[in-house]
Design a protein around this motif. Structure first.
Motif, PDB file in Angstrom:
ATOM      1  N   PHE A  82       0.835  -1.199   0.000  1.00  0.00           N
ATOM      2  CA  PHE A  82       0.000   0.000   0.000  1.00  0.00           C
ATOM      3  C   PHE A  82       0.877   1.259   0.000  1.00  0.00           C
ATOM      4  O   PHE A  82       0.641   2.190  -0.783  1.00  0.00           O
ATOM      5  CB  PHE A  82      -0.928  -0.019   1.218  1.00  0.00           C
ATOM      6  CG  PHE A  82      -1.801   1.192   1.343  1.00  0.00           C
ATOM      7  CD1 PHE A  82      -2.881   1.373   0.499  1.00  0.00           C
ATOM      8  CD2 PHE A  82      -1.539   2.150   2.297  1.00  0.00           C
ATOM      9  CE1 PHE A  82      -3.696   2.486   0.610  1.00  0.00           C
ATOM     10  CE2 PHE A  82      -2.336   3.279   2.429  1.00  0.00           C
ATOM     11  CZ  PHE A  82      -3.420   3.443   1.572  1.00  0.00           C
ATOM     12  N   ALA A  83       1.887   1.314   0.856  1.00  0.00           N
ATOM     13  CA  ALA A  83       2.773   2.477   0.934  1.00  0.00           C
ATOM     14  C   ALA A  83       3.544   2.666  -0.370  1.00  0.00           C
ATOM     15  O   ALA A  83       3.711   3.802  -0.838  1.00  0.00           O
ATOM     16  CB  ALA A  83       3.736   2.326   2.106  1.00  0.00           C
ATOM     17  N   ALA A  84       3.999   1.587  -0.968  1.00  0.00           N
ATOM     18  CA  ALA A  84       4.700   1.685  -2.257  1.00  0.00           C
ATOM     19  C   ALA A  84       3.761   2.242  -3.326  1.00  0.00           C
ATOM     20  O   ALA A  84       4.178   3.037  -4.181  1.00  0.00           O
ATOM     21  CB  ALA A  84       5.237   0.319  -2.677  1.00  0.00           C
ATOM     22  N   GLY A  85       2.507   1.854  -3.278  1.00  0.00           N
ATOM     23  CA  GLY A  85       1.527   2.384  -4.227  1.00  0.00           C
ATOM     24  C   GLY A  85       1.280   3.861  -4.030  1.00  0.00           C
ATOM     25  O   GLY A  85       1.178   4.625  -4.997  1.00  0.00           O
ATOM     26  N   ILE A  86       1.208   4.301  -2.770  1.00  0.00           N
ATOM     27  CA  ILE A  86       1.011   5.724  -2.487  1.00  0.00           C
ATOM     28  C   ILE A  86       2.181   6.532  -3.056  1.00  0.00           C
ATOM     29  O   ILE A  86       1.991   7.580  -3.671  1.00  0.00           O
ATOM     30  CB  ILE A  86       0.879   5.966  -0.961  1.00  0.00           C
ATOM     31  CG1 ILE A  86      -0.418   5.348  -0.428  1.00  0.00           C
ATOM     32  CG2 ILE A  86       0.955   7.445  -0.629  1.00  0.00           C
ATOM     33  CD1 ILE A  86      -1.675   6.018  -0.880  1.00  0.00           C
ATOM     34  N   VAL A  87       3.397   6.030  -2.861  1.00  0.00           N
ATOM     35  CA  VAL A  87       4.582   6.715  -3.384  1.00  0.00           C
ATOM     36  C   VAL A  87       4.560   6.732  -4.911  1.00  0.00           C
ATOM     37  O   VAL A  87       4.971   7.714  -5.542  1.00  0.00           O
ATOM     38  CB  VAL A  87       5.876   6.043  -2.861  1.00  0.00           C
ATOM     39  CG1 VAL A  87       7.104   6.555  -3.572  1.00  0.00           C
ATOM     40  CG2 VAL A  87       5.998   6.248  -1.358  1.00  0.00           C
ATOM     41  N   ALA A  88       4.058   5.676  -5.540  1.00  0.00           N
ATOM     42  CA  ALA A  88       4.091   5.550  -7.002  1.00  0.00           C
ATOM     43  C   ALA A  88       2.942   6.255  -7.711  1.00  0.00           C
ATOM     44  O   ALA A  88       2.961   6.341  -8.935  1.00  0.00           O
ATOM     45  CB  ALA A  88       4.085   4.069  -7.384  1.00  0.00           C
ATOM     46  N   ILE A  89       1.969   6.782  -6.982  1.00  0.00           N
ATOM     47  CA  ILE A  89       0.808   7.393  -7.635  1.00  0.00           C
ATOM     48  C   ILE A  89       1.191   8.482  -8.639  1.00  0.00           C
ATOM     49  O   ILE A  89       0.715   8.463  -9.774  1.00  0.00           O
ATOM     50  CB  ILE A  89      -0.207   7.918  -6.598  1.00  0.00           C
ATOM     51  CG1 ILE A  89      -0.961   6.760  -5.974  1.00  0.00           C
ATOM     52  CG2 ILE A  89      -1.203   8.883  -7.242  1.00  0.00           C
ATOM     53  CD1 ILE A  89      -1.866   7.152  -4.829  1.00  0.00           C
ATOM     54  N   PRO A  90       2.033   9.453  -8.283  1.00  0.00           N
ATOM     55  CA  PRO A  90       2.279  10.523  -9.266  1.00  0.00           C
ATOM     56  C   PRO A  90       3.171  10.121 -10.431  1.00  0.00           C
ATOM     57  O   PRO A  90       3.254  10.844 -11.415  1.00  0.00           O
ATOM     58  CB  PRO A  90       2.961  11.621  -8.438  1.00  0.00           C
ATOM     59  CG  PRO A  90       3.554  10.931  -7.280  1.00  0.00           C
ATOM     60  CD  PRO A  90       2.685   9.746  -7.007  1.00  0.00           C
ATOM     61  N   TYR A  91       3.824   8.991 -10.348  1.00  0.00           N
ATOM     62  CA  TYR A  91       4.738   8.582 -11.406  1.00  0.00           C
ATOM     63  C   TYR A  91       4.013   7.802 -12.494  1.00  0.00           C
ATOM     64  O   TYR A  91       2.983   7.177 -12.243  1.00  0.00           O
ATOM     65  CB  TYR A  91       5.869   7.726 -10.831  1.00  0.00           C
ATOM     66  CG  TYR A  91       6.732   8.512  -9.886  1.00  0.00           C
ATOM     67  CD1 TYR A  91       7.700   9.366 -10.374  1.00  0.00           C
ATOM     68  CD2 TYR A  91       6.545   8.435  -8.516  1.00  0.00           C
ATOM     69  CE1 TYR A  91       8.478  10.109  -9.520  1.00  0.00           C
ATOM     70  CE2 TYR A  91       7.322   9.179  -7.653  1.00  0.00           C
ATOM     71  CZ  TYR A  91       8.287  10.013  -8.163  1.00  0.00           C
ATOM     72  OH  TYR A  91       9.043  10.760  -7.315  1.00  0.00           O
ATOM     73  N   PRO A  92       4.567   7.830 -13.713  1.00  0.00           N
ATOM     74  CA  PRO A  92       3.966   7.022 -14.772  1.00  0.00           C
ATOM     75  C   PRO A  92       4.008   5.542 -14.386  1.00  0.00           C
ATOM     76  O   PRO A  92       5.030   5.058 -13.905  1.00  0.00           O
ATOM     77  CB  PRO A  92       4.862   7.288 -15.982  1.00  0.00           C
ATOM     78  CG  PRO A  92       5.577   8.558 -15.671  1.00  0.00           C
ATOM     79  CD  PRO A  92       5.694   8.621 -14.178  1.00  0.00           C
ATOM     80  N   GLY A  93       2.924   4.888 -14.555  1.00  0.00           N
ATOM     81  CA  GLY A  93       2.851   3.473 -14.211  1.00  0.00           C
ATOM     82  C   GLY A  93       1.656   3.160 -13.342  1.00  0.00           C
ATOM     83  O   GLY A  93       0.759   3.984 -13.169  1.00  0.00           O
ATOM     84  N   PRO A  94       1.647   1.995 -12.789  1.00  0.00           N
ATOM     85  CA  PRO A  94       0.457   1.498 -12.088  1.00  0.00           C
ATOM     86  C   PRO A  94       0.375   1.881 -10.613  1.00  0.00           C
ATOM     87  O   PRO A  94       0.194   1.030  -9.750  1.00  0.00           O
ATOM     88  CB  PRO A  94       0.594  -0.012 -12.250  1.00  0.00           C
ATOM     89  CG  PRO A  94       2.072  -0.223 -12.193  1.00  0.00           C
ATOM     90  CD  PRO A  94       2.668   0.972 -12.906  1.00  0.00           C
ATOM     91  N   GLY A  95       0.516   3.145 -10.271  1.00  0.00           N
ATOM     92  CA  GLY A  95       0.472   3.567  -8.868  1.00  0.00           C
ATOM     93  C   GLY A  95      -0.828   3.191  -8.179  1.00  0.00           C
ATOM     94  O   GLY A  95      -0.828   2.607  -7.094  1.00  0.00           O
ATOM     95  N   TRP A  96      -1.950   3.533  -8.806  1.00  0.00           N
ATOM     96  CA  TRP A  96      -3.237   3.223  -8.183  1.00  0.00           C
ATOM     97  C   TRP A  96      -3.483   1.723  -8.132  1.00  0.00           C
ATOM     98  O   TRP A  96      -4.093   1.223  -7.188  1.00  0.00           O
ATOM     99  CB  TRP A  96      -4.386   3.927  -8.915  1.00  0.00           C
ATOM    100  CG  TRP A  96      -4.482   5.358  -8.529  1.00  0.00           C
ATOM    101  CD1 TRP A  96      -4.123   6.448  -9.267  1.00  0.00           C
ATOM    102  CD2 TRP A  96      -4.954   5.864  -7.269  1.00  0.00           C
ATOM    103  NE1 TRP A  96      -4.343   7.590  -8.546  1.00  0.00           N
ATOM    104  CE2 TRP A  96      -4.858   7.266  -7.322  1.00  0.00           C
ATOM    105  CE3 TRP A  96      -5.437   5.272  -6.112  1.00  0.00           C
ATOM    106  CZ2 TRP A  96      -5.232   8.078  -6.260  1.00  0.00           C
ATOM    107  CZ3 TRP A  96      -5.819   6.085  -5.063  1.00  0.00           C
ATOM    108  CH2 TRP A  96      -5.711   7.462  -5.135  1.00  0.00           C
TER     109      TRP A  96
END
Length: 178
Positions: A82-96
């Motif tokens: 979940f935390a990795a996803g939160i960090v990845a949200i603004p970046y291109p790719g599957p954040g959500w």
């Protein structure tokens, strides 16, 4: 002795299933007319796997210490994803997608995470529907905002300074402030 143990495990399995899945709500009661009957024969493999999973999970639930360790493990793994996803949200790719995967892991053991998963998915769908209806100017602002966040985090993490040294650019403003 074995029949009592098997009966006890079956009771625990039913109790475990009710505890974890009783929070699900049926929100769509509409029915569709189906032209032909549905063939469930292909689902038997999945039903067998689900049955084995329920028996395995009931065996863990029957041992309080093991059950606690299992739930802590699921909590730790789910929180990390979940935390990795939160960090990845603004970046291109599957954040959500990563956020929802983390919530899905947590929802497998925790009712609050199950409710949060459904809430977050509904809000995400609603926002994406709203954003899709907006003008090109608003969509451009969204892209600009995302780009600024990505560039700022790459700068803070020192990526520009590292890449700058590779290509011979040694400017102080490329270095991370950390």
């Amino acid at each position: 002795m074995q029949t009592v143990d098997a009966g006890r495990r079956a009771t625990i399995s039913v109790a475990w299933s009710k505890r974890h899945f009783a929070t699900e709500k049926v929100t769509d009661l509409s029915t569709e007319k189906v032209d032909s009957p549905v063939d469930d024969s292909d689902l038997s493999v999945f039903q067998d796997a689900e049955s084995r999973w329920e028996r395995w999970r009931a065996g863990i639930a029957a041992r309080p210490t093991l059950n606690l360790a299992y739930r802590i493990g699921v909590g730790v793994v789910g929180t990390i994803v979940f935390a990795a996803g939160i960090v990845a949200i603004p970046y291109p790719g599957p954040g959500w997608l990563i956020v929802f995967a983390g919530l899905g892991i947590l929802a497998s053991e925790f009712a609050w995470a199950h409710r949060l998963l459904h809430f977050a998915k509904a809000r995400y769908d609603r926002f994406m529907e709203w954003f899709g209806k907006q003008s090109l100017f608003v969509k451009g602002l969204g892209v600009l905002f995302t780009t600024v966040i990505v560039l700022a985090t790459l700068w803070v993490l020192g990526t520009f300074g590292l890449i700058g040294t590779w290509v011979g650019l040694d400017y102080s403003w490329l270095e991370s402030p950390l």
